[in-house]
Design an enzyme around this catalytic site. Structure first.
Site, PDB file in Angstrom:
ATOM      1  N   GLN A   1     -18.714  13.217 -38.444  1.00 40.33           N
ATOM      2  CA  GLN A   1     -17.563  12.671 -39.168  1.00 40.33           C
ATOM      3  C   GLN A   1     -16.395  12.419 -38.202  1.00 40.33           C
ATOM      4  OE1 GLN A   1     -16.954  13.843 -43.327  1.00 40.33           O
ATOM      5  NE2 GLN A   1     -14.945  14.580 -42.687  1.00 40.33           N
TER       6      GLN A   1
ATOM      7  N   TYR B   1     -28.799  14.625 -37.824  1.00 36.90           N
ATOM      8  CA  TYR B   1     -27.422  14.438 -38.275  1.00 36.90           C
ATOM      9  C   TYR B   1     -26.730  15.785 -38.450  1.00 36.90           C
ATOM     10  CZ  TYR B   1     -23.314  12.851 -40.766  1.00 36.90           C
ATOM     11  OH  TYR B   1     -22.019  12.601 -41.120  1.00 36.90           O
TER      12      TYR B   1
ATOM     13  N   GLU C   1       5.667  -0.479 -21.419  1.00 40.52           N
ATOM     14  CA  GLU C   1       5.669   0.991 -21.398  1.00 40.52           C
ATOM     15  C   GLU C   1       4.757   1.557 -22.488  1.00 40.52           C
ATOM     16  OE1 GLU C   1       9.754   2.082 -21.715  1.00 40.52           O
ATOM     17  OE2 GLU C   1      10.267   1.350 -19.713  1.00 40.52           O
TER      18      GLU C   1
ATOM     19  N   ASN D   1      14.947  -3.340 -21.870  1.00 38.92           N
ATOM     20  CA  ASN D   1      13.861  -2.448 -21.483  1.00 38.92           C
ATOM     21  C   ASN D   1      12.487  -3.089 -21.703  1.00 38.92           C
ATOM     22  OD1 ASN D   1      15.817  -0.419 -21.039  1.00 38.92           O
ATOM     23  ND2 ASN D   1      15.748   0.157 -23.196  1.00 38.92           N
TER      24      ASN D   1
ATOM     25  N   LYS E   1     -15.372   8.588 -36.008  1.00 42.38           N
ATOM     26  CA  LYS E   1     -14.817   7.335 -36.512  1.00 42.38           C
ATOM     27  C   LYS E   1     -13.353   7.099 -36.186  1.00 42.38           C
ATOM     28  CE  LYS E   1     -18.062   7.745 -40.300  1.00 42.38           C
ATOM     29  NZ  LYS E   1     -18.495   9.050 -39.746  1.00 42.38           N
TER      30      LYS E   1
ATOM     31  N   LYS F   1      21.339  -2.938 -21.436  1.00 37.69           N
ATOM     32  CA  LYS F   1      19.927  -2.655 -21.170  1.00 37.69           C
ATOM     33  C   LYS F   1      18.985  -3.692 -21.783  1.00 37.69           C
ATOM     34  CE  LYS F   1      18.319   0.387 -19.439  1.00 37.69           C
ATOM     35  NZ  LYS F   1      17.968   1.692 -20.030  1.00 37.69           N
TER      36      LYS F   1
ATOM     37  N   THR G   1       0.887  -1.163   0.000  1.00 37.38           N
ATOM     38  CA  THR G   1       0.000   0.000   0.000  1.00 37.38           C
ATOM     39  C   THR G   1       0.924   1.211   0.000  1.00 37.38           C
ATOM     40  OG1 THR G   1      -0.136   0.128   2.423  1.00 37.38           O
ATOM     41  CG2 THR G   1      -1.812  -1.187   1.318  1.00 37.38           C
TER      42      THR G   1
END
Length: 459
Positions: free
Chosen positions: A322, A317, A290, A285, A325, A283, A155
């Site tokens: 447009q 409408y 991420e 990663n 989407k 390294k 915690t």
């Protein structure tokens, strides 16, 4: 070719104006659904006698050819034809001539595009549900292999109490179970057909919307034509569900990223889900984790973007629609790929069980065990809490841990303490003894896994 809606207009827009108003660069993703809707619509027109059977067959033949060309990637869509609907209708005109114009009888682009998006999301959500289920399965498999793996529970990102690693994994299983339920429940609100509502008011033609709905596999039909063409709740709900899902994945990825670090060394990811550095040879990663964490922001953005578009639109409408989407497409692609990555990451993740257990032995996460022990000896818990707090402070000054305190010192504090205190302070025992329903005790974790496997088997 003149625009299919150009009868009212004398002039011609400049190319850059057409480009700004066009949506074909992204709504071409709806080509399959648009043709499906058109095929069902033309069959209905023939079924009701609105057009002849011969005309229907000619249009169906042309649409089928276009469908095959779309699947093969052989068509080039143009900005001049604005959107997927006019592009396909233009191709149809080129294939079969003026009869193509009958396809749009009793239909508007307004109910056409809404139908396309309902069809698209039905397909996407079914795929997402299946992918969530695969990830839940991977979590259960990893949990089953780590029932007795003890780790620190946290915690405030501070060691709190020792828990089973399986218990930790199953917390995410529970989150994903709710995610899957949300997407499943949303299908009922996606599975509604707008087609037949026309521009906003329905049509004077004797159409049979039930026929079209059955042909397209819709369970429900919109009962109000204004609502049908202006409703985007089903997309907002999808984006909301996608955002909650990505929030869960991001939280998990944050922990995986920490666990992979040198300071933790709790888990190791395979090379498939890792990358290296261009300058630091050592390294490894956790880039996929991420990226999922980072992509969560764009899914949130898509939700807020559509909510903002919708908040001030009068019925029915508006061209603003447009903008409904691209965010939908982007979120659909993001969550499906993220789920696939997460499933692979979890299924192939190596767990450093010894390191996890060790991290519960050089800390004070067993302090609550001591307080509980004193409470079972008749000391009020608040008093026990105070005693243990002082012991922890004393240990910190001496550079030792609770299990290092000699028995005589414990008994000097209170003679109710016996030698069994050291058994209670062991982190493995601390986990094992938490039998409360839903807790981290091994028996409870095994029960959770059993319930989870039964749930997965049913689905």
């Amino acid at each position: 070719m003149a625009k299919l809606w150009g009868g009212r207009f004398d002039g011609k827009n400049e190319a850059w104006i057409d480009a700004f108003g066009a949506s074909i660069s992204f709504d071409q993703k709806l080509a399959k659904q648009d043709i499906m809707g058109s095929l069902a619509h033309v069959k209905m027109l023939a079924h009701t006698g609105i057009i002849s059977q011969a005309d229907s067959e000619l249009i169906i033949s042309g649409l089928t050819t276009i469908q095959e060309k779309v699947a093969a990637g052989e068509l080039t869509f143009t900005v001049e034809n604005e959107d997927i609907h006019l592009n396909i209708e233009t191709f149809l005109h080129e294939l079969i001539g003026p009869t193509a114009g009958k396809l749009h009888t009793a239909r508007s682009r307004n109910d056409q595009v809404a139908t396309d998006m309902h069809l698209y999301l039905k397909e996407v959500v079914v795929e997402v549900i299946a992918l969530i289920e695969e990830l839940r399965g991977a979590l259960v498999a990893q949990a089953e292999a780590n029932i007795y793996t003890v780790m620190p529970g946290y915690t405030h990102l501070q060691h709190a109490q020792p828990i089973s690693f399986a218990h930790h994994l199953l917390a995410y299983y529970s989150m994903l179970t709710r995610d899957q339920a949300r997407f499943t429940e949303s299908l009922d609100r996606i599975d509604i057909m707008p087609l037949g509502s026309a521009a906003l008011a329905g049509t004077t033609f004797p159409i049979d919307r039930s026929f079209t709905a059955e042909a397209l596999g819709f369970t429900h039909i919109y009962g109000n034509s204004l609502d049908a063409v202006s409703d985007r709740d089903f997309i907002v709900e999808f984006l909301s569900n996608a955002s909650i899902l990505m929030m869960h994945l991001s939280r998990f990825c944050e922990e995986i990223i920490l666990w992979c670090s040198h300071e933790y060394q709790f888990v190791a990811l395979t090379d498939t889900f890792s990358t290296g550095s261009s300058i630091m040879p050592q390294k490894k990663n956790p880039d996929m984790a991420e990226l999922i964490r980072g992509k969560t922001g764009r899914v949130y953005g898509n939700l807020f973007g559509l909510l903002t578009v919708m908040k001030g639109l009068p019925l029915a409408y508006n061209k603003d629609f447009q903008e409904d989407k691209e965010g939908m497409f982007d979120s659909a692609e993001t969550i499906t790929k993220s789920l696939q990555i997460m499933t692979g990451m979890i299924a192939t993740m190596t767990v450093n069980q010894d390191r996890m257990k060790e991290s519960t032995e050089k800390d004070f996460s067993n302090a609550t065990e001591l307080a509980d022990y004193l409470a079972t000896k008749g000391i009020p818990f608040r008093k026990a809490h105070e005693i243990v707090g002082k012991l922890v402070s004393d240990c910190l000054s001496k550079g030792i841990y609770l299990q290092d305190i000699p028995l005589e010192e414990y008994q000097a504090i209170n003679d109710v303490i016996e030698a069994d205190i050291y058994d209670k302070l062991d982190s493995y025992a601390a986990v094992k003894n938490r039998h409360s329903y839903g807790g981290t005790g091994f028996d409870q974790v095994m029960h959770q896994i059993s319930v989870a496997k039964e749930s997965l088997a049913k689905q």
